[in-house]
Design a protein around this motif. Structure first.
Motif, PDB file in Angstrom:
ATOM      1  N   LYS A   1       0.904  -1.278   0.146  1.00 16.33           N
ATOM      2  CA  LYS A   1      -0.133   0.202  -0.067  1.00 16.33           C
ATOM      3  C   LYS A   1       0.651   1.352  -0.036  1.00 16.33           C
ATOM      4  CE  LYS A   1      -3.964  -2.425   2.330  1.00 16.33           C
ATOM      5  NZ  LYS A   1      -4.637  -2.218   3.392  1.00 16.33           N
ATOM      6  N   GLY A   2       2.324   1.040   0.054  1.00 14.23           N
ATOM      7  CA  GLY A   2       2.929   2.143  -0.138  1.00 14.23           C
ATOM      8  C   GLY A   2       2.969   3.131  -1.488  1.00 14.23           C
ATOM      9  N   THR A   3       4.185   3.896  -1.556  1.00 10.71           N
ATOM     10  CA  THR A   3       4.178   4.619  -2.511  1.00 10.71           C
ATOM     11  C   THR A   3       5.264   3.914  -3.582  1.00 10.71           C
ATOM     12  OG1 THR A   3       4.141   6.830  -1.364  1.00 10.71           O
ATOM     13  CG2 THR A   3       5.178   6.965  -3.570  1.00 10.71           C
ATOM     14  N   LEU A   4       4.957   3.988  -4.983  1.00 13.87           N
ATOM     15  CA  LEU A   4       5.667   3.328  -6.076  1.00 13.87           C
ATOM     16  C   LEU A   4       6.797   4.181  -6.325  1.00 13.87           C
ATOM     17  CD1 LEU A   4       5.453   0.641  -7.700  1.00 13.87           C
ATOM     18  CD2 LEU A   4       4.587   2.121  -9.507  1.00 13.87           C
ATOM     19  N   LEU A   5       7.898   3.689  -6.031  1.00 16.78           N
ATOM     20  CA  LEU A   5       9.283   4.302  -6.168  1.00 16.78           C
ATOM     21  C   LEU A   5      10.441   3.551  -7.036  1.00 16.78           C
ATOM     22  CD1 LEU A   5       9.996   5.750  -2.697  1.00 16.78           C
ATOM     23  CD2 LEU A   5       8.992   7.139  -4.812  1.00 16.78           C
ATOM     24  N   THR A   6      11.105   4.298  -7.797  1.00 16.81           N
ATOM     25  CA  THR A   6      12.011   3.443  -8.505  1.00 16.81           C
ATOM     26  C   THR A   6      13.366   3.246  -7.809  1.00 16.81           C
ATOM     27  OG1 THR A   6      11.186   4.478 -10.620  1.00 16.81           O
ATOM     28  CG2 THR A   6      13.282   3.566 -10.952  1.00 16.81           C
ATOM     29  N   PHE A   7      13.826   2.111  -8.002  1.00 17.11           N
ATOM     30  CA  PHE A   7      15.002   1.575  -7.243  1.00 17.11           C
ATOM     31  C   PHE A   7      16.010   1.469  -8.330  1.00 17.11           C
ATOM     32  CE2 PHE A   7      12.054   1.337  -4.106  1.00 17.11           C
ATOM     33  CZ  PHE A   7      12.778   1.795  -2.694  1.00 17.11           C
ATOM     34  N   SER A   8      17.166   2.278  -8.289  1.00 19.72           N
ATOM     35  CA  SER A   8      18.141   2.152  -9.194  1.00 19.72           C
ATOM     36  C   SER A   8      19.453   2.662  -8.660  1.00 19.72           C
ATOM     37  CB  SER A   8      17.906   2.689 -10.535  1.00 19.72           C
ATOM     38  OG  SER A   8      17.700   4.147 -10.448  1.00 19.72           O
ATOM     39  N   GLN A   9      20.729   2.415  -9.391  1.00 21.28           N
ATOM     40  CA  GLN A   9      21.926   2.892  -8.908  1.00 21.28           C
ATOM     41  C   GLN A   9      21.926   4.352  -9.009  1.00 21.28           C
ATOM     42  OE1 GLN A   9      24.899   1.193  -7.885  1.00 21.28           O
ATOM     43  NE2 GLN A   9      25.438   3.127  -7.147  1.00 21.28           N
ATOM     44  N   GLY A  10      21.087   5.000  -9.927  1.00 21.78           N
ATOM     45  CA  GLY A  10      20.951   6.407  -9.904  1.00 21.78           C
ATOM     46  C   GLY A  10      19.989   7.132  -9.314  1.00 21.78           C
ATOM     47  N   SER A  11      18.896   6.422  -8.661  1.00 26.93           N
ATOM     48  CA  SER A  11      17.766   6.999  -8.057  1.00 26.93           C
ATOM     49  C   SER A  11      17.967   7.588  -6.720  1.00 26.93           C
ATOM     50  CB  SER A  11      16.724   6.090  -8.190  1.00 26.93           C
ATOM     51  OG  SER A  11      16.990   5.049  -7.070  1.00 26.93           O
ATOM     52  N   LYS A  12      17.326   8.394  -6.220  1.00 28.67           N
ATOM     53  CA  LYS A  12      17.356   8.970  -4.675  1.00 28.67           C
ATOM     54  C   LYS A  12      17.358   7.861  -4.028  1.00 28.67           C
ATOM     55  CE  LYS A  12      15.155  12.190  -1.593  1.00 28.67           C
ATOM     56  NZ  LYS A  12      13.977  13.387  -1.434  1.00 28.67           N
ATOM     57  N   GLN A  13      16.510   6.766  -4.122  1.00 30.23           N
ATOM     58  CA  GLN A  13      16.374   5.798  -3.299  1.00 30.23           C
ATOM     59  C   GLN A  13      17.520   4.784  -3.202  1.00 30.23           C
ATOM     60  OE1 GLN A  13      13.509   8.025  -4.368  1.00 30.23           O
ATOM     61  NE2 GLN A  13      13.604   6.417  -5.706  1.00 30.23           N
ATOM     62  N   GLY A  14      18.219   4.870  -4.218  1.00 23.77           N
ATOM     63  CA  GLY A  14      19.247   3.779  -4.401  1.00 23.77           C
ATOM     64  C   GLY A  14      18.894   2.575  -4.914  1.00 23.77           C
ATOM     65  N   ARG A  15      19.816   1.459  -4.855  1.00 24.78           N
ATOM     66  CA  ARG A  15      19.338   0.343  -5.425  1.00 24.78           C
ATOM     67  C   ARG A  15      18.787  -0.577  -4.756  1.00 24.78           C
ATOM     68  NH1 ARG A  15      24.557  -3.136  -7.149  1.00 24.78           N
ATOM     69  NH2 ARG A  15      25.964  -2.457  -5.665  1.00 24.78           N
TER      70      ARG A  15
END
Length: 286
Positions: A186-200
């Motif tokens: 039910k959370g927020t859909l975020l992109t996980f990658s080496q270059g994203s704010k969230q990281g990988r």
């Protein structure tokens, strides 16, 4: 409903997997398994070992030991309780990888931890990993692994996600701290990658791993650009829009080889099998 990002041809989901391309065929039977480990040897697999590392994790020479060259017997078959299993010593970083590529499948295997730890992993959590949708050159990540999506196999963290050498995924999460994100449907859909704010790296939801020394069952379901990571019958995470990034350009990553890591810890694997699927089981997506 699954978010839409990559528009894939409908025929991808409707036609059976071509004979010989991905290693198995569809038969309409839900229990049609193909054994990836024959219980005798590593036929059907390649080995790859990266450069020797010092105790801090830095390459000593930078030269990989390479493909199908295993002088220290990192990958062997041993007998345990009258059953042959794969032993990965962990002494070098590397992996076994299937010779064939797979897509639209259910993969199941069992693992348990050994006792040995090596190099920079001494005194730390035992570590390994199931890397799927593996493509590109060997040694792309830390000199040891191909580009892929990692179903983390690490003490206490089995079921986490790591994007390896350019792998990306969209995951619904809740932010736990400045750097930690935990899967939540039910959370927020975020992109996980080496270059994203969230990281990988994304943390799995809950814990289902058995105590060290006991066998665990891993199930991985992949269909289209979605994958579901399950530990001992419990869904740890659902990944959407599995992809890869090259020079800022993102494309789908929906098929590839399967790698099993050696990463500084002794670990055993057995009963590795795969079956084709035409869709993800509805019960997993609730």
């Amino acid at each position: 409903m699954k978010p839409a990002k990559f528009i894939l041809p409908l025929l991808l989901f409707a036609i059976p997997i071509a004979i010989g391309i991905f290693g198995f065929t569809t038969t309409g039977k839900p229990d049609h398994w193909k054994q990836l480990f024959n219980g005798k040897d590593l036929n059907g697999w390649d080995t790859y070992i990266g450069p020797d590392l010092d105790d801090s994790g830095k390459p000593i020479t930078g030269k990989p030991i390479g493909l199908n060259n295993d002088p220290r017997h990192v990958f062997t078959i041993v007998n345990e309780n009258s059953e042959n299993v794969i032993r990965i010593s962990g002494e070098n970083w590397g992996a076994i990888s299937t010779k064939k590529e797979y897509e639209n499948y259910h993969l199941q295997l069992q693992f348990k931890w050994g006792a040995l730890l090596w190099g920079q992993k001494k005194g730390k959590k035992k570590d390994s990993g199931l890397l799927y949708h593996s493509v590109g050159p060997y040694g792309a990540d830390y000199g040891a692994w191909m580009r892929s999506q990692e179903f983390q196999v690490e003490e206490g963290n089995v079921g986490d996600y790591w994007g390896v050498a350019g792998g990306t995924a969209d995951i619904p999460v809740i932010k736990k701290s400045e750097t930690d994100y935990v899967y939540n449907p039910k959370g927020t859909l975020l992109t996980f990658s080496q270059g994203s704010k969230q990281g990988r790296h994304c943390i799995k939801n809950g814990d289902a791993e058995n105590p060290s020394g006991q066998w665990n069952t891993i199930d991985l379901y992949c269909h289209g650009d979605t994958s579901v990571q399950v530990v001992n019958g419990k869904v740890m995470m659902i990944l959407y829009h599995n992809g890869q990034t090259d020079n800022g350009q993102e494309t789908p990553l929906t098929k590839g080889k399967i790698q099993i890591q050696s990463e500084g810890a002794e670990v055993f694997y057995k009963q590795i099998k795969i079956e084709a699927i035409k869709k993800l089981p509805a019960a997993l997506l609730k």
